[in-house]
Write a protein that holds these residues in place. Sequence first.
Motif, PDB file in Angstrom:
ATOM      1  N   TRP A 147      13.636  13.493  15.861  1.00 24.61           N
ATOM      2  CA  TRP A 147      12.973  14.469  15.003  1.00 24.61           C
ATOM      3  C   TRP A 147      11.465  14.395  15.146  1.00 24.61           C
ATOM      4  O   TRP A 147      10.921  13.392  15.610  1.00 24.61           O
ATOM      5  CB  TRP A 147      13.344  14.222  13.525  1.00 24.61           C
ATOM      6  N   HIS A 148      10.813  15.478  14.722  1.00 26.03           N
ATOM      7  CA  HIS A 148       9.351  15.484  14.630  1.00 26.03           C
ATOM      8  C   HIS A 148       8.973  14.788  13.326  1.00 26.03           C
ATOM      9  O   HIS A 148       9.253  15.288  12.239  1.00 26.03           O
ATOM     10  CB  HIS A 148       8.833  16.931  14.636  1.00 26.03           C
ATOM     11  N   VAL A 149       8.334  13.624  13.435  1.00 26.00           N
ATOM     12  CA  VAL A 149       8.056  12.796  12.260  1.00 26.00           C
ATOM     13  C   VAL A 149       6.570  12.479  12.184  1.00 26.00           C
ATOM     14  O   VAL A 149       5.945  12.086  13.182  1.00 26.00           O
ATOM     15  CB  VAL A 149       8.859  11.473  12.307  1.00 26.00           C
ATOM     16  N   ASN A 150       5.991  12.645  11.006  1.00 22.79           N
ATOM     17  CA  ASN A 150       4.635  12.186  10.716  1.00 22.79           C
ATOM     18  C   ASN A 150       4.724  11.051   9.698  1.00 22.79           C
ATOM     19  O   ASN A 150       5.546  11.104   8.776  1.00 22.79           O
ATOM     20  CB  ASN A 150       3.776  13.311  10.138  1.00 22.79           C
ATOM     21  N   THR A 151       3.876  10.050   9.860  1.00 23.96           N
ATOM     22  CA  THR A 151       3.905   8.893   8.977  1.00 23.96           C
ATOM     23  C   THR A 151       2.548   8.699   8.314  1.00 23.96           C
ATOM     24  O   THR A 151       1.511   8.799   8.974  1.00 23.96           O
ATOM     25  CB  THR A 151       4.262   7.617   9.757  1.00 23.96           C
ATOM     26  N   SER A 152       2.552   8.432   7.015  1.00 19.71           N
ATOM     27  CA  SER A 152       1.296   8.180   6.297  1.00 19.71           C
ATOM     28  C   SER A 152       1.532   7.106   5.247  1.00 19.71           C
ATOM     29  O   SER A 152       2.646   6.904   4.776  1.00 19.71           O
ATOM     30  CB  SER A 152       0.779   9.462   5.635  1.00 19.71           C
ATOM     31  N   HIS A 153       0.444   6.423   4.893  1.00 23.05           N
ATOM     32  CA  HIS A 153       0.518   5.335   3.915  1.00 23.05           C
ATOM     33  C   HIS A 153      -0.543   5.596   2.846  1.00 23.05           C
ATOM     34  O   HIS A 153      -1.719   5.268   3.034  1.00 23.05           O
ATOM     35  CB  HIS A 153       0.309   3.985   4.593  1.00 23.05           C
ATOM     36  N   ARG A 154      -0.112   6.181   1.747  1.00 23.27           N
ATOM     37  CA  ARG A 154      -1.054   6.669   0.741  1.00 23.27           C
ATOM     38  C   ARG A 154      -1.932   5.579   0.147  1.00 23.27           C
ATOM     39  O   ARG A 154      -3.138   5.755  -0.028  1.00 23.27           O
ATOM     40  CB  ARG A 154      -0.279   7.374  -0.387  1.00 23.27           C
ATOM     41  N   ASP A 155      -1.339   4.425  -0.157  1.00 21.31           N
ATOM     42  CA  ASP A 155      -2.058   3.399  -0.912  1.00 21.31           C
ATOM     43  C   ASP A 155      -2.247   2.099  -0.140  1.00 21.31           C
ATOM     44  O   ASP A 155      -2.598   1.075  -0.735  1.00 21.31           O
ATOM     45  CB  ASP A 155      -1.313   3.106  -2.225  1.00 21.31           C
ATOM     46  N   LYS A 156      -2.054   2.149   1.158  1.00 27.11           N
ATOM     47  CA  LYS A 156      -2.075   0.925   1.976  1.00 27.11           C
ATOM     48  C   LYS A 156      -3.381   0.139   1.816  1.00 27.11           C
ATOM     49  O   LYS A 156      -3.375  -1.090   1.742  1.00 27.11           O
ATOM     50  CB  LYS A 156      -1.857   1.284   3.447  1.00 27.11           C
ATOM     51  N   ASP A 157      -4.504   0.834   1.745  1.00 26.83           N
ATOM     52  CA  ASP A 157      -5.802   0.154   1.698  1.00 26.83           C
ATOM     53  C   ASP A 157      -6.468   0.251   0.325  1.00 26.83           C
ATOM     54  O   ASP A 157      -7.633  -0.097   0.188  1.00 26.83           O
ATOM     55  CB  ASP A 157      -6.743   0.744   2.758  1.00 26.83           C
ATOM     56  N   ARG A 158      -5.722   0.725  -0.668  1.00 30.00           N
ATOM     57  CA  ARG A 158      -6.357   0.950  -1.966  1.00 30.00           C
ATOM     58  C   ARG A 158      -6.811  -0.358  -2.618  1.00 30.00           C
ATOM     59  O   ARG A 158      -7.884  -0.425  -3.199  1.00 30.00           O
ATOM     60  CB  ARG A 158      -5.417   1.696  -2.909  1.00 30.00           C
ATOM     61  N   ARG A 159      -6.005  -1.415  -2.520  1.00 29.90           N
ATOM     62  CA  ARG A 159      -6.385  -2.687  -3.120  1.00 29.90           C
ATOM     63  C   ARG A 159      -7.662  -3.216  -2.475  1.00 29.90           C
ATOM     64  O   ARG A 159      -8.567  -3.712  -3.163  1.00 29.90           O
ATOM     65  CB  ARG A 159      -5.261  -3.705  -2.963  1.00 29.90           C
ATOM     66  N   LYS A 160      -7.763  -3.087  -1.169  1.00 30.42           N
ATOM     67  CA  LYS A 160      -8.951  -3.563  -0.457  1.00 30.42           C
ATOM     68  C   LYS A 160     -10.176  -2.780  -0.884  1.00 30.42           C
ATOM     69  O   LYS A 160     -11.261  -3.339  -1.104  1.00 30.42           O
ATOM     70  CB  LYS A 160      -8.731  -3.423   1.064  1.00 30.42           C
ATOM     71  N   GLU A 161     -10.026  -1.454  -1.040  1.00 29.76           N
ATOM     72  CA  GLU A 161     -11.149  -0.619  -1.462  1.00 29.76           C
ATOM     73  C   GLU A 161     -11.593  -0.983  -2.869  1.00 29.76           C
ATOM     74  O   GLU A 161     -12.767  -1.002  -3.186  1.00 29.76           O
ATOM     75  CB  GLU A 161     -10.758   0.849  -1.373  1.00 29.76           C
ATOM     76  N   THR A 162     -10.609  -1.283  -3.746  1.00 33.04           N
ATOM     77  CA  THR A 162     -10.930  -1.653  -5.125  1.00 33.04           C
ATOM     78  C   THR A 162     -11.702  -2.964  -5.162  1.00 33.04           C
ATOM     79  O   THR A 162     -12.690  -3.111  -5.897  1.00 33.04           O
ATOM     80  CB  THR A 162      -9.643  -1.780  -5.961  1.00 33.04           C
ATOM     81  N   VAL A 163     -11.264  -3.927  -4.366  1.00 32.09           N
ATOM     82  CA  VAL A 163     -11.949  -5.226  -4.303  1.00 32.09           C
ATOM     83  C   VAL A 163     -13.370  -5.056  -3.789  1.00 32.09           C
ATOM     84  O   VAL A 163     -14.326  -5.632  -4.320  1.00 32.09           O
ATOM     85  CB  VAL A 163     -11.164  -6.209  -3.408  1.00 32.09           C
ATOM     86  N   ASN A 164     -13.549  -4.231  -2.760  1.00 31.51           N
ATOM     87  CA  ASN A 164     -14.868  -4.027  -2.189  1.00 31.51           C
ATOM     88  C   ASN A 164     -15.831  -3.368  -3.173  1.00 31.51           C
ATOM     89  O   ASN A 164     -17.018  -3.685  -3.240  1.00 31.51           O
ATOM     90  CB  ASN A 164     -14.772  -3.176  -0.916  1.00 31.51           C
ATOM     91  N   ARG A 165     -15.288  -2.413  -3.969  1.00 36.13           N
ATOM     92  CA  ARG A 165     -16.144  -1.729  -4.945  1.00 36.13           C
ATOM     93  C   ARG A 165     -16.575  -2.660  -6.064  1.00 36.13           C
ATOM     94  O   ARG A 165     -17.640  -2.519  -6.648  1.00 36.13           O
ATOM     95  CB  ARG A 165     -15.395  -0.530  -5.531  1.00 36.13           C
ATOM     96  N   SER A 166     -15.698  -3.615  -6.392  1.00 41.36           N
ATOM     97  CA  SER A 166     -16.044  -4.536  -7.479  1.00 41.36           C
ATOM     98  C   SER A 166     -17.013  -5.627  -7.005  1.00 41.36           C
ATOM     99  O   SER A 166     -17.646  -6.267  -7.820  1.00 41.36           O
ATOM    100  CB  SER A 166     -14.766  -5.183  -8.017  1.00 41.36           C
TER     101      SER A 166
END
Length: 296
Positions: free
Chosen positions: A277-296
């Motif tokens: 099949w034609h498949v697209n893959t995405s990871h919505r929150d994969k890096d969210r924890r890292k971004e939150t840590v960096n902002r803090s």
Amino acid sequence: MENTKLNIVIITGMSGAGKTVAIQSFEDMGYFTVDNMPPTLIEKFVELLKTPDSKIDKVAMVVDMRSRAFFDHIQSIVTELTDNVSVNFKLLFLDANDSELVSRYKETRRSHPLAIDGRTLDGITKEREILADLKNLAEVVIDTSELTPRNLRAQILQNFSGNTESNFRIEIMSFGFKYGLPLDADLVFDVRFLPNPHYISELRDKNGTDQEVYDYVMEHPQSEAFYQNLMKMLVPILPAYKKEGKSVLTIAFGCTGGQHRSVAFAERVSRMLQKDWHVNTSHRDKDRRKETVNRS
């Protein structure tokens, strides 16, 4: 290229009406895409595409009309492309009602490009006046006021995909339940019952695309049992979704933070389904924890 017609789509319309979703949809259909193409460069760009060395036979470009001068130039280009016998040309205009556009700008907290010193609605009104004549030239007009991004993609596929066999696409995504369910998911699978790599210090800051995390998630018997039973259910029903006329099927895997278990399962299922099949893959929150840590 000399024996093949060049397919060109110009995407324009109201700011906030969905041009980003549109250009992504054309990219999914195999078009060469250009975002924010200045109208003054279109003619030169088309000349390059028509050279014998060019391997590109279909292109979609977003053109924003934010001044009357731009419109005067694009009007002549539209006429030339329409009359060019070596080109299949379509103009796509995306629109939405004023209240919906205002709401979208409020959600994104962006200012309208034509409302520098005024209200958002003033900018929308000004832009609508500039684009009124261009809208009348468009072969395809789509009102996105009531459309989700998925529905907009479906309409674009319906209008511009010459191969109906490629219209069915599977979107596989991972997400974290702590950040909310994905609104556009058709099938949601909860993998929070699996052992969590978050509690392994050397794996905590990695994610399911890293081999160490992927192996940890998949080495447990319950992971393998879940995967085998899941594929026994999924594989037979996918043709039925396609036959029913669905253009996009979104399958979502969720864990607590969307970083480890859900990512690993989305990756494994994607690789298997891509064989047929034609498949697209995405990871919505994969890096969210890292971004939150960096902002803090």
